[in-house]
Design an enzyme around this catalytic site. Structure first.
Site, PDB file in Angstrom:
ATOM      1  N   ILE A  15       0.833  -1.207   0.000  1.00  0.00           N
ATOM      2  CA  ILE A  15       0.000   0.000   0.000  1.00  0.00           C
ATOM      3  C   ILE A  15       0.872   1.265   0.000  1.00  0.00           C
ATOM      4  CG2 ILE A  15      -1.697   1.280   1.380  1.00  0.00           C
ATOM      5  CD1 ILE A  15      -2.818  -1.503   2.281  1.00  0.00           C
ATOM      6  N   ARG A  39      14.897  -1.078  -2.165  1.00  0.00           N
ATOM      7  CA  ARG A  39      13.566  -0.955  -2.786  1.00  0.00           C
ATOM      8  C   ARG A  39      13.155   0.509  -2.928  1.00  0.00           C
ATOM      9  NH1 ARG A  39       9.141  -5.331  -1.272  1.00  0.00           N
ATOM     10  NH2 ARG A  39      10.330  -7.232  -1.491  1.00  0.00           N
ATOM     11  N   ASP A  61      13.876   2.591  10.908  1.00  0.00           N
ATOM     12  CA  ASP A  61      13.077   1.569  11.593  1.00  0.00           C
ATOM     13  C   ASP A  61      12.036   2.296  12.441  1.00  0.00           C
ATOM     14  OD1 ASP A  61      11.928  -0.385  13.094  1.00  0.00           O
ATOM     15  OD2 ASP A  61      13.818  -1.294  13.774  1.00  0.00           O
ATOM     16  N   SER A 139      -5.614   2.903   8.291  1.00  0.00           N
ATOM     17  CA  SER A 139      -6.262   2.121   9.342  1.00  0.00           C
ATOM     18  C   SER A 139      -6.572   0.735   8.771  1.00  0.00           C
ATOM     19  CB  SER A 139      -7.520   2.875   9.795  1.00  0.00           C
ATOM     20  OG  SER A 139      -8.246   2.122  10.722  1.00  0.00           O
ATOM     21  N   TYR A 159      -4.355  -5.184  17.300  1.00  0.00           N
ATOM     22  CA  TYR A 159      -4.451  -4.621  15.941  1.00  0.00           C
ATOM     23  C   TYR A 159      -5.746  -3.843  15.708  1.00  0.00           C
ATOM     24  CZ  TYR A 159      -3.923  -4.385  10.840  1.00  0.00           C
ATOM     25  OH  TYR A 159      -3.813  -3.947   9.535  1.00  0.00           O
ATOM     26  N   LYS A 163      -5.882   0.258  15.143  1.00  0.00           N
ATOM     27  CA  LYS A 163      -6.431   0.840  13.912  1.00  0.00           C
ATOM     28  C   LYS A 163      -7.657   1.709  14.213  1.00  0.00           C
ATOM     29  CE  LYS A 163      -3.501  -0.804  10.873  1.00  0.00           C
ATOM     30  NZ  LYS A 163      -2.579   0.115  10.199  1.00  0.00           N
ATOM     31  N   SER A 194      -0.634  -7.734  -0.797  1.00  0.00           N
ATOM     32  CA  SER A 194       0.638  -7.077  -0.457  1.00  0.00           C
ATOM     33  C   SER A 194       1.475  -8.146   0.240  1.00  0.00           C
ATOM     34  CB  SER A 194       0.398  -5.883   0.489  1.00  0.00           C
ATOM     35  OG  SER A 194       0.050  -6.364   1.780  1.00  0.00           O
TER      36      SER A 194
HETATM   37  N1  NAP Z   1      -2.703  -5.914   3.410  1.00  0.00           N
HETATM   38  C1  NAP Z   1      -3.840  -5.842   4.075  1.00  0.00           C
HETATM   39  O1  NAP Z   1      -4.729  -6.714   3.941  1.00  0.00           O
HETATM   40  C2  NAP Z   1      -4.121  -4.661   4.975  1.00  0.00           C
HETATM   41  C3  NAP Z   1      -5.444  -4.435   5.377  1.00  0.00           C
HETATM   42  C4  NAP Z   1      -5.732  -3.350   6.211  1.00  0.00           C
HETATM   43  C5  NAP Z   1      -4.719  -2.502   6.611  1.00  0.00           C
HETATM   44  N2  NAP Z   1      -3.432  -2.741   6.225  1.00  0.00           N
HETATM   45  C6  NAP Z   1      -2.389  -1.807   6.690  1.00  0.00           C
HETATM   46  O2  NAP Z   1      -1.710  -1.271   5.573  1.00  0.00           O
HETATM   47  C7  NAP Z   1      -0.399  -0.849   5.962  1.00  0.00           C
HETATM   48  C8  NAP Z   1       0.596  -1.301   4.905  1.00  0.00           C
HETATM   49  O3  NAP Z   1       0.593  -2.701   4.849  1.00  0.00           O
HETATM   50  P1  NAP Z   1       0.744  -3.496   3.473  1.00  0.00           P
HETATM   51  O4  NAP Z   1      -0.472  -4.314   3.298  1.00  0.00           O
HETATM   52  O5  NAP Z   1       1.186  -2.622   2.372  1.00  0.00           O
HETATM   53  O6  NAP Z   1       1.920  -4.515   3.921  1.00  0.00           O
HETATM   54  P2  NAP Z   1       3.387  -4.765   3.354  1.00  0.00           P
HETATM   55  O7  NAP Z   1       3.357  -5.021   1.890  1.00  0.00           O
HETATM   56  O8  NAP Z   1       3.976  -5.815   4.235  1.00  0.00           O
HETATM   57  O9  NAP Z   1       4.129  -3.377   3.611  1.00  0.00           O
HETATM   58  C9  NAP Z   1       4.454  -2.948   4.913  1.00  0.00           C
HETATM   59  C10 NAP Z   1       5.399  -1.754   4.800  1.00  0.00           C
HETATM   60  O10 NAP Z   1       5.693  -1.285   6.115  1.00  0.00           O
HETATM   61  C11 NAP Z   1       7.113  -1.214   6.269  1.00  0.00           C
HETATM   62  N3  NAP Z   1       7.495  -1.520   7.636  1.00  0.00           N
HETATM   63  C12 NAP Z   1       7.149  -2.602   8.383  1.00  0.00           C
HETATM   64  N4  NAP Z   1       7.772  -2.556   9.570  1.00  0.00           N
HETATM   65  C13 NAP Z   1       8.534  -1.417   9.566  1.00  0.00           C
HETATM   66  C14 NAP Z   1       9.432  -0.836  10.488  1.00  0.00           C
HETATM   67  N5  NAP Z   1       9.697  -1.407  11.672  1.00  0.00           N
HETATM   68  N6  NAP Z   1      10.045   0.331  10.163  1.00  0.00           N
HETATM   69  C15 NAP Z   1       9.799   0.914   8.955  1.00  0.00           C
HETATM   70  N7  NAP Z   1       8.970   0.407   8.027  1.00  0.00           N
HETATM   71  C16 NAP Z   1       8.354  -0.747   8.333  1.00  0.00           C
HETATM   72  C17 NAP Z   1       7.671  -2.254   5.300  1.00  0.00           C
HETATM   73  O11 NAP Z   1       8.977  -1.858   4.899  1.00  0.00           O
HETATM   74  P3  NAP Z   1      10.370  -2.550   5.337  1.00  0.00           P
HETATM   75  O12 NAP Z   1      10.086  -3.997   5.635  1.00  0.00           O
HETATM   76  O13 NAP Z   1      11.247  -2.312   4.146  1.00  0.00           O
HETATM   77  O14 NAP Z   1      10.787  -1.764   6.536  1.00  0.00           O
HETATM   78  C18 NAP Z   1       6.719  -2.102   4.123  1.00  0.00           C
HETATM   79  O15 NAP Z   1       7.119  -1.056   3.304  1.00  0.00           O
HETATM   80  C19 NAP Z   1      -0.173  -1.418   7.369  1.00  0.00           C
HETATM   81  O16 NAP Z   1      -0.310  -0.384   8.315  1.00  0.00           O
HETATM   82  C20 NAP Z   1      -1.301  -2.445   7.524  1.00  0.00           C
HETATM   83  O17 NAP Z   1      -1.678  -2.591   8.870  1.00  0.00           O
HETATM   84  C21 NAP Z   1      -3.118  -3.786   5.413  1.00  0.00           C
END
Ligand code: NAP
Length: 275
Positions: A15, A39, A61, A139, A159, A163, A194
């Site tokens: 996202i 990346r 981080d 969220s 979680y 959110k 993702s």
């Molecule tokens: N996918 C879903 O179904 C879903 C649904 C509802 C909400 N969300 C929310 O959407 C947001 C993005 O998630 P996503 O689905 O895009 O997942 P994702 O593909 O796993 O991406 C997560 C991102 O957060 C970064 N991240 C994780 N831990 C970190 C840390 N300690 N410091 C800095 N960066 C960090 C990761 O980068 P690095 O690993 O390179 O640090 C990555 O860029 C999250 O807040 C998640 O809760 C996701």
């Protein structure tokens, strides 16, 4: 006039990458934040080639308390001001609350709540003073639906609450700042393709979800960008999740919880089939 600049956290995947692309397509420069610097560099090059925008690369981080100040300092040192913030970085905290270490839960809260608020607190005064700002907090639809063990065992007991806080925070901050042309929105996605479910171990279940349950990261980013531009405080992307959240509001709580338990049983069956 210098181009506007948006800080996107978690820009190395999913996202966050989609939000960076969305803002760049509207002519914004980027400050890309995550731990995986390679990346971020690739994304910056792609955005320069496609849209001609500039990017700052900020490896950080966000589970560390010092990260928000460090991020803002890099932008300040580059002589830029922050006009937009997408608070998005995140990961689940698999395992039930009573079975996990408090240090893990505290780290989760730092990443998913405290640093979202700290970044917003650092950038909001400048935005208000200049009369322009856009803040998006990512969220989740889990904040708007009854909780289920089948979800929290992967994402974490805290979680949905974490959110939920982002939604109420966005609403209150928007009330405070919208008269100064600083818009604050929460976007609450459901299941989105993702790396999130690879990181938290839910991939075997999620890969069996019906297609109409799945959103793309691009849909989520477009919905978030549109919401913040229009000054809409909460946006739930996708027709299916709009329907589910409307149902959840309309139904008495015990009925909503009973429906969630039925869904949970289906997920448990899928999990069994996937093992
Ligand atoms: N996918 C879903 O179904 C879903 C649904 C509802 C909400 N969300 C929310 O959407 C947001 C993005 O998630 P996503 O689905 O895009 O997942 P994702 O593909 O796993 O991406 C997560 C991102 O957060 C970064 N991240 C994780 N831990 C970190 C840390 N300690 N410091 C800095 N960066 C960090 C990761 O980068 P690095 O690993 O390179 O640090 C990555 O860029 C999250 O807040 C998640 O809760 C996701």
């Amino acid at each position: 006039m210098a181009r506007r600049l948006v800080v996107v956290t978690g820009a190395s995947s999913g996202i966050g990458t989609a939000f960076a692309r969305e803002f760049a397509s509207h002519g914004w420069d980027l400050a890309l934040v995550a731990r995986r610097e390679d990346r971020l560099k690739d994304l910056a090059e792609e955005m320069k080639a496609r849209y001609g925008v500039e990017s700052l690369i900020i490896p950080a981080d966000l589970a560390k308390a010092s990260a928000p100040k460090d991020i803002v300092k890099v932008v300040d040192d580059a002589g830029r001001q922050i006009d937009g913030l997408v608070n998005n970085a995140g990961a689940g905290q698999p395992g039930f609350f009573a079975e996990t270490k408090w240090t893990d839960q505290a780290r989760f809260l730092q990443l998913m709540v405290t640093n979202y608020l700290a970044l917003a607190h650092l950038v909001a005064p400048g935005m208000a003073e200049r009369g322009f700002g856009r803040i998006i907090n990512v969220s989740s639809v889990s904040a708007l639906l009854p909780s289920a063990n089948a979800h929290t065992r992967f994402s974490g007991t805290l979680y949905p609450g974490a959110k939920s806080l982002l939604i109420k925070f966005s609403e209150a901050l928007h009330l405070e700042l919208s008269a100064k042309n600083v818009h604050v929105s929460a976007v609450a996605p459901g299941y989105t393709w993702s790396e999130f479910h690879d990181v938290n171990g839910a991939r075997p279940v999620v890969s069996q979800m019906p297609k109409f349950w799945m959103l793309t990261a691009e849909e989520v980013a477009k919905a978030g960008y549109d919401a913040v531009e229009r000054g809409v405080v909460l946006r739930v992307p996708g027709a299916w999740y709009k329907f589910l959240t409307a149902m959840s509001k309309a139904l008495p709580d015990p009925v909503g919880r009973a429906l969630m338990r039925m869904q949970e049983k289906r997920m448990a069956a899928r999990m069994g089939a996937a093992q």
